[in-house]
Design an enzyme around this catalytic site. Structure first.
Site, mmCIF file in Angstrom:
data_model
loop_
_atom_site.group_PDB
_atom_site.id
_atom_site.type_symbol
_atom_site.label_atom_id
_atom_site.label_comp_id
_atom_site.label_asym_id
_atom_site.label_seq_id
_atom_site.Cartn_x
_atom_site.Cartn_y
_atom_site.Cartn_z
ATOM 1 N N ARG A 420 0.790 -1.070 0.154
ATOM 2 C CA ARG A 420 -0.065 -0.170 0.016
ATOM 3 C C ARG A 420 1.118 1.100 0.001
ATOM 4 O O ARG A 420 1.523 1.461 0.939
ATOM 5 C CB ARG A 420 -0.784 0.031 1.242
ATOM 6 C CG ARG A 420 -1.820 -1.179 1.069
ATOM 7 C CD ARG A 420 -3.051 -1.039 0.549
ATOM 8 N NE ARG A 420 -3.851 -2.356 0.293
ATOM 9 C CZ ARG A 420 -4.934 -2.423 1.109
ATOM 10 N NH1 ARG A 420 -5.183 -1.672 1.967
ATOM 11 N NH2 ARG A 420 -5.606 -3.812 0.893
ATOM 12 N N GLU A 422 0.652 4.305 0.730
ATOM 13 C CA GLU A 422 0.156 5.147 1.605
ATOM 14 C C GLU A 422 0.997 6.093 2.528
ATOM 15 O O GLU A 422 1.782 5.189 3.385
ATOM 16 C CB GLU A 422 -1.185 4.717 2.185
ATOM 17 C CG GLU A 422 -2.412 3.864 1.324
ATOM 18 C CD GLU A 422 -3.437 3.294 2.310
ATOM 19 O OE1 GLU A 422 -3.145 3.063 3.359
ATOM 20 O OE2 GLU A 422 -4.186 2.772 1.476
ATOM 21 N N ARG A 428 -0.156 2.183 13.604
ATOM 22 C CA ARG A 428 -1.067 1.107 12.946
ATOM 23 C C ARG A 428 -0.920 0.833 11.524
ATOM 24 O O ARG A 428 -1.514 0.051 11.016
ATOM 25 C CB ARG A 428 -2.426 1.285 13.438
ATOM 26 C CG ARG A 428 -3.053 2.332 13.042
ATOM 27 C CD ARG A 428 -4.557 2.313 13.628
ATOM 28 N NE ARG A 428 -5.208 3.336 13.083
ATOM 29 C CZ ARG A 428 -6.805 3.269 12.742
ATOM 30 N NH1 ARG A 428 -7.472 2.216 12.937
ATOM 31 N NH2 ARG A 428 -7.501 4.556 12.378
ATOM 32 N N HIS A 429 -0.183 1.755 10.667
ATOM 33 C CA HIS A 429 -0.007 1.621 9.157
ATOM 34 C C HIS A 429 1.389 1.177 8.752
ATOM 35 O O HIS A 429 2.459 1.504 9.473
ATOM 36 C CB HIS A 429 -0.627 2.986 8.613
ATOM 37 C CG HIS A 429 -1.866 3.237 8.564
ATOM 38 N ND1 HIS A 429 -2.678 3.833 9.513
ATOM 39 C CD2 HIS A 429 -2.806 2.617 7.799
ATOM 40 C CE1 HIS A 429 -3.682 3.880 9.351
ATOM 41 N NE2 HIS A 429 -3.844 3.122 8.189
ATOM 42 N N GLU A 572 -9.213 -1.784 13.965
ATOM 43 C CA GLU A 572 -9.801 -2.639 12.798
ATOM 44 C C GLU A 572 -8.588 -3.530 12.484
ATOM 45 O O GLU A 572 -7.436 -3.217 12.503
ATOM 46 C CB GLU A 572 -10.042 -1.805 11.557
ATOM 47 C CG GLU A 572 -10.449 -2.590 10.335
ATOM 48 C CD GLU A 572 -9.813 -1.821 9.076
ATOM 49 O OE1 GLU A 572 -9.779 -2.367 8.084
ATOM 50 O OE2 GLU A 572 -10.038 -0.468 9.019
ATOM 51 N N SER A 575 -11.168 -6.226 6.815
ATOM 52 C CA SER A 575 -12.145 -5.563 6.215
ATOM 53 C C SER A 575 -12.782 -6.818 4.978
ATOM 54 O O SER A 575 -11.861 -7.365 4.312
ATOM 55 C CB SER A 575 -11.736 -4.479 5.380
ATOM 56 O OG SER A 575 -12.592 -3.853 4.614
ATOM 57 N N ARG A 624 -1.419 -6.348 11.984
ATOM 58 C CA ARG A 624 -2.226 -5.828 12.999
ATOM 59 C C ARG A 624 -2.920 -7.090 14.001
ATOM 60 O O ARG A 624 -3.288 -6.348 15.254
ATOM 61 C CB ARG A 624 -3.645 -5.341 12.098
ATOM 62 C CG ARG A 624 -3.413 -4.030 11.295
ATOM 63 C CD ARG A 624 -3.664 -2.933 12.086
ATOM 64 N NE ARG A 624 -3.599 -1.761 11.417
ATOM 65 C CZ ARG A 624 -4.522 -1.240 10.613
ATOM 66 N NH1 ARG A 624 -5.845 -1.620 10.821
ATOM 67 N NH2 ARG A 624 -4.475 -0.191 9.888
#
Length: 650
Positions: A420, A422, A428-429, A572, A575, A624
């Site tokens: 990812r 991002e 948490r990323h 989370e 998903s 996670r």
């Protein structure tokens, strides 16, 4: 000589000087005074020494001892100074004649020759000492050991570094496990090793202390299995003991060593995992020597934050090791018991995930990670050149999981990397993580999938606490946490209920169509824990606007979707959704979201045109799950070598 000096004044008034002395000294001292005065007169006049001492002797014989000093001094003083100019000239005229150049050169050459000879002798002496020192060092040098066979062990020295292990031979040694020693002192005959047994161990040098004629060291295996070994000077072999202690002093912490020793029972070593036995060292060899200056000590990295904080007001505060220092030297950081155990828990989660899904009829697949286009709308993508074309690193195996359903593999899962792009610098990323993905055909409702996933997580949570209790105990010593609580049946919260809870908590939910932020998720988790008594729950019916293009809309209200997220401790971890398996509806949603159905999606949509079962699935982040299950403060602790916007090494 100064005219005001005491010596000059004494020479001008000799009778007073000598009389004063004579009153105080005995006969021997009087004679010594005469000798001293004679030397002074010789330096300041041309009177010969033989003349002075001959007259002094005569005077002393004729006049008696007490008169000797006074009479003799007065006589010779006036005689010596009766004609000073004459004496001075005589002294000057009697000087040595001027030397020739040849004589001067000869004297200089002789002086230099003596100097060279002196230097030569000095150099020879130095060289001799150096040779003796080198010979002693060579005699005391601890040679490297090329260990080829246990049959030849008696010909090898008992200490020394191993030569580089290059698969020269199979030595025939059998290495024991430290974990097997933890019950060796019990009375059970089933124990692998008993006191008195001689064994080989390989491990890291955790710590060492050499003092006088003794040595205590701790050998570590697998980060948290430790045993103490000891050595004492042998009075029957003083030279051998000296070399052994010298070698032990040279060892560096964290080196990999081979140790042969005899098991000794009756120990009480509280600082090691093996507490009731220890080893008496017979042989020790270094397989891989660690540098003396380490980035940090494993002991320091293994302390809890509370322990470090409590030490700051003491005389010896423990060092604080920053996250960047740890991650820059991640291989060292992972040697600590807790961090090493975290990686083992991560492995266990994958194993338990596989076990559960295999038991529920799934098969494992492996999808490509170089793809022609984006697989997740709304997520950043890494691109690369692919032989003149642009390719993407897969943001998930989503498209290929669904095509597997079209290929009549009704239940599939995959464990693989996810990328990812991002620029999210949060706790948490990550830019790369491991995805635990599953997809399955459904008969009627996506609740079928939620039940499968719930059973899977129940298996993971239970398996961790029962089968990996030791690892969890080690981790919780440094990073405190409580076991995750969960319900027997799925705890599913619908979107409207979540909106009500958060509104009551004081959050402005607007029109109820926006996504939840981190603070909202945490607040919702606290409310669910209080209301339903669970840390693990599911939230479904998210607004369609904030979900990917492949999500099936809610049949009653198109603004919402048949989607869901799953949470642990209010954050989370997963998903998922029922997927849109109708090609026309997929095309319509793509247009609505402004996504071009290019080459990357063409095959995906075509797989639906040839018929496909209704299906649903989920994508779970491994790091996670571990991060939240263990109650860690940062997801990077749950990643072996984390990748974030600021880190691409090591």
């Amino acid at each position: 000589m100064s005219f005001s000096s005491p010596l000059y004044l004494q020479m001008q008034r000799p009778e007073q000087f000598i009389n004063n002395k004579s009153r105080k000294n005995n006969n021997i001292c009087s004679m010594l005074a005469l000798i001293m005065i004679g030397r002074i007169l010789m330096r300041s006049s041309s009177v010969s020494s033989s003349s002075i001492f001959a007259t002094a002797f005569t005077t002393s014989t004729n006049t008696g001892t007490r008169a000797t000093a006074t009479t003799a001094f007065s006589s010779y003083y006036h005689h010596a100074h009766s004609s000073p100019r004459t004496h001075t000239k005589r002294w000057m005229s009697e000087g040595t004649a001027e030397k020739t150049e040849e004589e001067k050169a000869a004297i200089k050459a002789a002086r230099e020759a003596r100097k060279e000879e002196k230097e030569r002798l000095k150099a020879e002496k130095k060289a001799k000492k150096a040779a003796q020192r080198a010979a002693e060092e060579e005699a005391n040098k601890i040679q490297d050991i090329t260990y080829l066979s246990i049959d030849d062990q008696s010909s090898y020295a008992k200490m020394g570094d191993m030569t580089r292990v290059m698969s020269r031979s199979r030595t025939g040694r059998t290495f024991a496990s430290v974990a097997d020693l933890e019950t060796s002192d019990s009375n059970s005959d089933s124990n692998v090793h008993q006191p008195g047994d001689k064994i080989w161990l390989r491990g890291r040098l955790d710590s060492i202390r050499v003092k006088g004629g003794s040595c205590f060291l701790v050998l570590r295996q697998g980060s948290f299995h430790t045993v103490q070994a000891l050595y004492f000077k042998d009075k029957e072999d003083p030279e051998g003991s000296k070399k052994m202690l010298k070698y032990l002093k040279s060892l560096t912490v964290e080196s990999v060593i081979d140790l042969e020793g005899t098991i000794v029972g009756g120990a009480n070593v509280k600082s090691c995992s093996v507490q009731t036995v220890e080893l008496s060292i017979e042989r020790i060899h270094t397989v891989s020597r660690a540098q003396a200056q380490l980035p940090f000590l494993v002991e320091d990295a293994a302390r809890s934050e509370a322990e470090v904080e409590a030490s700051q007001d003491t005389d010896r505060p423990f060092p604080r090791l920053g996250q960047e220092l740890r991650l820059d030297n991640r291989w060292m950081d992972l040697r600590t018991p807790a961090n090493n155990a975290i990686m083992r828990v991560q492995s266990a989660v994958c194993q338990l995930f596989r076990e559960s899904l295999y038991s529920q009829g799934f098969i494992e697949i492996h999808s490509p990670k170089l793809i022609a286009g984006e697989s997740e709308s709304g997520a950043g993508v890494f691109t690369t050149d692919y032989f003149g074309k642009t390719a993407c690193l897969a943001q998930s195996p989503q498209l290929y999981k669904q095509m597997a359903i079209s290929a009549d593999m009704d239940r599939v899962f995959e464990i693989g990397p996810v990328f990812r792009a991002e620029n999210s610098n949060t706790r948490r990323h990550l830019c790369e993580f491991t995805g635990l993905d599953l997809e399955m055909a459904i008969n009627d409702h996506y609740m079928e999938t939620l039940e499968v996933i719930h059973n899977c997580f129940k298996h993971i949570f239970t398996g961790l606490e029962t089968r990996h209790a030791k690892e969890l105990a080690v981790i919780r010593e440094q990073y405190h946490s409580e076991p995750v609580t969960f319900t027997d049946e799925p705890c599913v919260i619908h979107w409207p209920e979540a909106q009500e809870i958060l509104t009551e908590k004081g959050f402005d939910m607007g029109d109820g169509m926006g996504d939840l932020n981190g603070a909202m998720e945490l607040a919702l988790g606290e409310a669910i824990k209080e209301k339903y008594g669970t840390d693990f729950f599911m939230l479904d019916k998210y607004p369609s606007e904030i979900r990917p293009f492949y999500t099936m809309p809610d049949p009653d209200d198109g603004r919402f979707s048949n989607s869901y997220d799953m949470f642990i401790r209010g954050l989370e971890i997963c998903s998922g959704a029922q997927r849109c398996h109708d090609p026309e509806l997929v095309t319509e949603i793509l247009k609505k979201k402004g996504i071009e159905a290019g080459e990357g999606l063409e095959s995906y949509i075509n797989s639906f045109k040839d018929g496909i079962s209704p299906h649903a699935g989920a994508g779970i982040g491994l790091e996670r799950v571990v991060f939240l299950y263990l109650g860690l403060d940062n997801v990077r602790k749950a990643s072996m070598f984390p990748r974030d916007p600021n880190r691409c090494t090591p």
